[in-house]
Design a protein around this motif. Structure first.
Motif, PDB file in Angstrom:
ATOM      1  N   THR A 166      53.243   3.886  -7.819  1.00  0.00           N
ATOM      2  CA  THR A 166      54.588   3.502  -8.255  1.00  0.00           C
ATOM      3  C   THR A 166      54.575   2.169  -8.992  1.00  0.00           C
ATOM      4  O   THR A 166      54.004   1.192  -8.504  1.00  0.00           O
ATOM      5  N   ALA A 167      55.212   2.147 -10.162  1.00  0.00           N
ATOM      6  CA  ALA A 167      55.331   0.924 -10.949  1.00  0.00           C
ATOM      7  C   ALA A 167      56.623   0.974 -11.749  1.00  0.00           C
ATOM      8  O   ALA A 167      57.184   2.052 -11.983  1.00  0.00           O
ATOM      9  N   MET A 168      57.116  -0.196 -12.159  1.00  0.00           N
ATOM     10  CA  MET A 168      58.290  -0.297 -13.016  1.00  0.00           C
ATOM     11  C   MET A 168      57.997  -1.216 -14.180  1.00  0.00           C
ATOM     12  O   MET A 168      57.257  -2.202 -14.038  1.00  0.00           O
ATOM     13  N   ILE A 169      58.599  -0.901 -15.327  1.00  0.00           N
ATOM     14  CA  ILE A 169      58.435  -1.665 -16.561  1.00  0.00           C
ATOM     15  C   ILE A 169      59.812  -1.983 -17.118  1.00  0.00           C
ATOM     16  O   ILE A 169      60.710  -1.143 -17.069  1.00  0.00           O
ATOM     17  N   VAL A 170      59.980  -3.194 -17.680  1.00  0.00           N
ATOM     18  CA  VAL A 170      61.254  -3.571 -18.278  1.00  0.00           C
ATOM     19  C   VAL A 170      61.065  -3.962 -19.735  1.00  0.00           C
ATOM     20  O   VAL A 170      59.963  -4.318 -20.177  1.00  0.00           O
ATOM     21  N   GLY A 171      62.191  -3.907 -20.483  1.00  0.00           N
ATOM     22  CA  GLY A 171      62.183  -4.280 -21.886  1.00  0.00           C
ATOM     23  C   GLY A 171      63.593  -4.569 -22.370  1.00  0.00           C
ATOM     24  O   GLY A 171      64.550  -4.576 -21.587  1.00  0.00           O
ATOM     25  N   PRO A 172      63.758  -4.802 -23.666  1.00  0.00           N
ATOM     26  CA  PRO A 172      65.086  -5.082 -24.221  1.00  0.00           C
ATOM     27  C   PRO A 172      65.972  -3.850 -24.230  1.00  0.00           C
ATOM     28  O   PRO A 172      65.513  -2.735 -23.964  1.00  0.00           O
ATOM     29  N   ASN A 173      67.244  -4.065 -24.520  1.00  0.00           N
ATOM     30  CA  ASN A 173      68.228  -2.977 -24.593  1.00  0.00           C
ATOM     31  C   ASN A 173      68.312  -2.184 -23.290  1.00  0.00           C
ATOM     32  O   ASN A 173      68.531  -0.976 -23.301  1.00  0.00           O
ATOM     33  N   GLY A 174      68.153  -2.874 -22.167  1.00  0.00           N
ATOM     34  CA  GLY A 174      68.305  -2.237 -20.870  1.00  0.00           C
ATOM     35  C   GLY A 174      67.207  -1.262 -20.499  1.00  0.00           C
ATOM     36  O   GLY A 174      67.421  -0.386 -19.657  1.00  0.00           O
ATOM     37  N   VAL A 175      66.032  -1.396 -21.078  1.00  0.00           N
ATOM     38  CA  VAL A 175      64.943  -0.461 -20.774  1.00  0.00           C
ATOM     39  C   VAL A 175      64.370  -0.750 -19.391  1.00  0.00           C
ATOM     40  O   VAL A 175      63.942  -1.867 -19.092  1.00  0.00           O
ATOM     41  N   LEU A 176      64.362   0.277 -18.542  1.00  0.00           N
ATOM     42  CA  LEU A 176      63.729   0.222 -17.234  1.00  0.00           C
ATOM     43  C   LEU A 176      63.019   1.552 -17.000  1.00  0.00           C
ATOM     44  O   LEU A 176      63.657   2.598 -16.917  1.00  0.00           O
ATOM     45  N   LEU A 177      61.706   1.503 -16.930  1.00  0.00           N
ATOM     46  CA  LEU A 177      60.885   2.698 -16.740  1.00  0.00           C
ATOM     47  C   LEU A 177      60.265   2.675 -15.347  1.00  0.00           C
ATOM     48  O   LEU A 177      59.902   1.622 -14.831  1.00  0.00           O
ATOM     49  N   LYS A 178      60.125   3.863 -14.771  1.00  0.00           N
ATOM     50  CA  LYS A 178      59.534   3.979 -13.444  1.00  0.00           C
ATOM     51  C   LYS A 178      58.585   5.173 -13.401  1.00  0.00           C
ATOM     52  O   LYS A 178      58.877   6.238 -13.943  1.00  0.00           O
ATOM     53  N   THR A 179      57.434   4.971 -12.774  1.00  0.00           N
ATOM     54  CA  THR A 179      56.520   6.069 -12.498  1.00  0.00           C
ATOM     55  C   THR A 179      56.288   6.155 -11.003  1.00  0.00           C
ATOM     56  O   THR A 179      56.257   5.131 -10.312  1.00  0.00           O
ATOM     57  N   GLN A 180      56.157   7.367 -10.513  1.00  0.00           N
ATOM     58  CA  GLN A 180      55.824   7.599  -9.108  1.00  0.00           C
ATOM     59  C   GLN A 180      54.554   8.439  -8.969  1.00  0.00           C
ATOM     60  O   GLN A 180      54.212   8.857  -7.872  1.00  0.00           O
ATOM     61  N   ASN A 181      53.871   8.651 -10.102  1.00  0.00           N
ATOM     62  CA  ASN A 181      52.657   9.470 -10.077  1.00  0.00           C
ATOM     63  C   ASN A 181      51.524   8.807 -10.851  1.00  0.00           C
ATOM     64  O   ASN A 181      50.754   9.465 -11.550  1.00  0.00           O
ATOM     65  N   GLY A 182      51.467   7.472 -10.735  1.00  0.00           N
ATOM     66  CA  GLY A 182      50.379   6.747 -11.365  1.00  0.00           C
ATOM     67  C   GLY A 182      50.434   6.722 -12.874  1.00  0.00           C
ATOM     68  O   GLY A 182      49.402   6.532 -13.529  1.00  0.00           O
ATOM     69  N   GLY A 183      51.609   6.904 -13.449  1.00  0.00           N
ATOM     70  CA  GLY A 183      51.764   6.809 -14.882  1.00  0.00           C
ATOM     71  C   GLY A 183      51.616   8.106 -15.639  1.00  0.00           C
ATOM     72  O   GLY A 183      51.696   8.121 -16.870  1.00  0.00           O
ATOM     73  N   GLU A 184      51.419   9.205 -14.929  1.00  0.00           N
ATOM     74  CA  GLU A 184      51.344  10.493 -15.635  1.00  0.00           C
ATOM     75  C   GLU A 184      52.658  10.775 -16.356  1.00  0.00           C
ATOM     76  O   GLU A 184      52.656  11.325 -17.474  1.00  0.00           O
ATOM     77  N   THR A 185      53.765  10.392 -15.744  1.00  0.00           N
ATOM     78  CA  THR A 185      55.071  10.469 -16.390  1.00  0.00           C
ATOM     79  C   THR A 185      55.860   9.209 -16.078  1.00  0.00           C
ATOM     80  O   THR A 185      55.690   8.607 -15.011  1.00  0.00           O
TER      81      THR A 185
END
Length: 363
Positions: A209-228
């Motif tokens: 599990t990891a989360m990534i942030v960026g501009p324009n409200g970007v918040l990404l999350k993976t729960q499978n090691g980055g496969e998706t």
């Protein structure tokens, strides 16, 4: 017509990054005496280089990097600094005004660390400055020497790197770039982020599990090691700059700007849980437009954040209330990064070579 605070925002854009190999030429940096009458003190780094990232191993020993290719090391809590050059400047005759812009320094442990950066230059026939080489530097001896681990000949701007353990890690960058390594950074595999935004920061919560942030409200999350990677819903379209989870349940995001209503472009602090639920901890509209750094104590009660106009804010109650520490720092330069090696000692770095030290035993 743009108002004054919008013009300020344009001047607060983050600098970017690259690098290559290492030939450490050390230079002793003259240091002045730090003030001792307050608990937020200027450390006199001896440079005017804009410092973008900092890491302290303990209360005394630390490293910081900046925008003209320098790495600065202290062994006495910031009283004096030694300058070195992790990689040499490019001497190609077709290029002039070559600089190396360092974006991030990060250590997995006391020995293994990384620097992200870029060569920036303009040619003899152009006044346009552009990144033209990327570097991904690794040290295995606490920053004494660095080896280039760049894996792609094309120019990429990497912005953040994090490791879960000695083998599993991610590096992210502009244009939605995400890469993962399973062998300590020897090889990297690109992952599909699903966005084209310039990603700013990543936090690793567990092995999968990891989360990534960026501009324009970007918040990404993976729960499978980055496969998706899933794009989560966020409050508005704010610019997220730093994210830090302090345990497997929750963490904090800071940023600012990009708001379309009055005061919506001001700096903010959010608490976020593992499910992507937000709690707004901004209990007043700050006079700054971006916060770039965030630190939390292990129990989540003591919080620090810093950013535009030298602003430093502190909370002792998990973000319910905040005190303005600017009167103690007496600075106006942008502050970009924070490192607290202990619960009582912390360091802030920013433009103009500014290094501030927080010593809560002087409080």
């Amino acid at each position: 017509m743009k108002n004054n605070h919008q013009l300020w925002k344009k001047g607060a854009v983050l600098a970017l990054f690259p690098l290559i190999f290492s030939a450490c030429k050390e230079v002793e940096v003259e240091a002045g005496e730090a003030e001792s009458n307050i608990y937020v003190n200027l450390q006199h780094s001896g440079t005017t280089e804009n410092l973008r990232s900092v890491h302290f191993f303990d209360a005394s020993n630390g490293l910081t990097v900046g925008t003209t290719g320098g790495m600065y090391r202290t062994a006495n809590g910031g009283q004096s600094w030694t300058k070195s050059f992790p990689i040499p400047m490019d001497t190609a005759k077709s290029m002039i005004d070559t600089t190396i812009v360092y974006n991030r320094i990060y250590f997995q442990n006391s020995q293994n660390g990384w620097i992200l950066g870029t060569y920036n230059a303009r040619t003899a026939t152009s006044t346009t400055v552009a990144a033209r080489k990327t570097a991904l530097l690794k040290t295995q001896n606490g920053g004494v020497s660095w080896v280039n681990k760049n894996f792609d000949s094309t120019v990429k701007t990497f912005t953040a790197i994090r490791f879960f353990d000695e083998n599993i890690g991610y590096v992210i960058g502009n244009a939605g770039l995400i890469y993962k390594t399973n062998d300590g950074g020897n090889t990297w595999t690109q992952q599909i982020s699903g966005v084209s935004s310039n990603l700013r920061d990543i936090t690793i919560i567990s092995s999968n599990t990891a989360m990534i942030v960026g501009p324009n409200g970007v918040l990404l999350k993976t729960q499978n090691g980055g496969e998706t990677w899933e794009k989560l819903t966020t409050p508005g379209s704010r610019a997220f700059y730093k994210i830090k989870f302090i345990n497997s349940l929750y963490g904090y995001i800071v940023g600012g700007g990009e708001g379309n209503t009055p005061n919506a472009d001001k700096a903010f602090v959010y608490k976020i849980d593992i499910h992507g639920n937000f709690t707004d901890l901004t209990n007043k509209y700050y006079s700054v437009f971006y916060l770039y750094g965030v630190h939390s104590s292990t129990d989540g009660n003591e919080l620090w954040t810093a950013g535009h106009l030298g602003q430093i804010f502190r909370s002792k109650d998990g973000g319910k209330t905040w005190s303005d520490e600017l009167s103690k720092s007496q600075r106006s330069e942008i502050l970009y990064d924070i490192s607290f090696p202990t619960e009582r000692i912390g360091y802030f770095v920013g433009d103009g070579g500014v290094v501030l030290k927080v010593d809560l035993d002087r409080e």
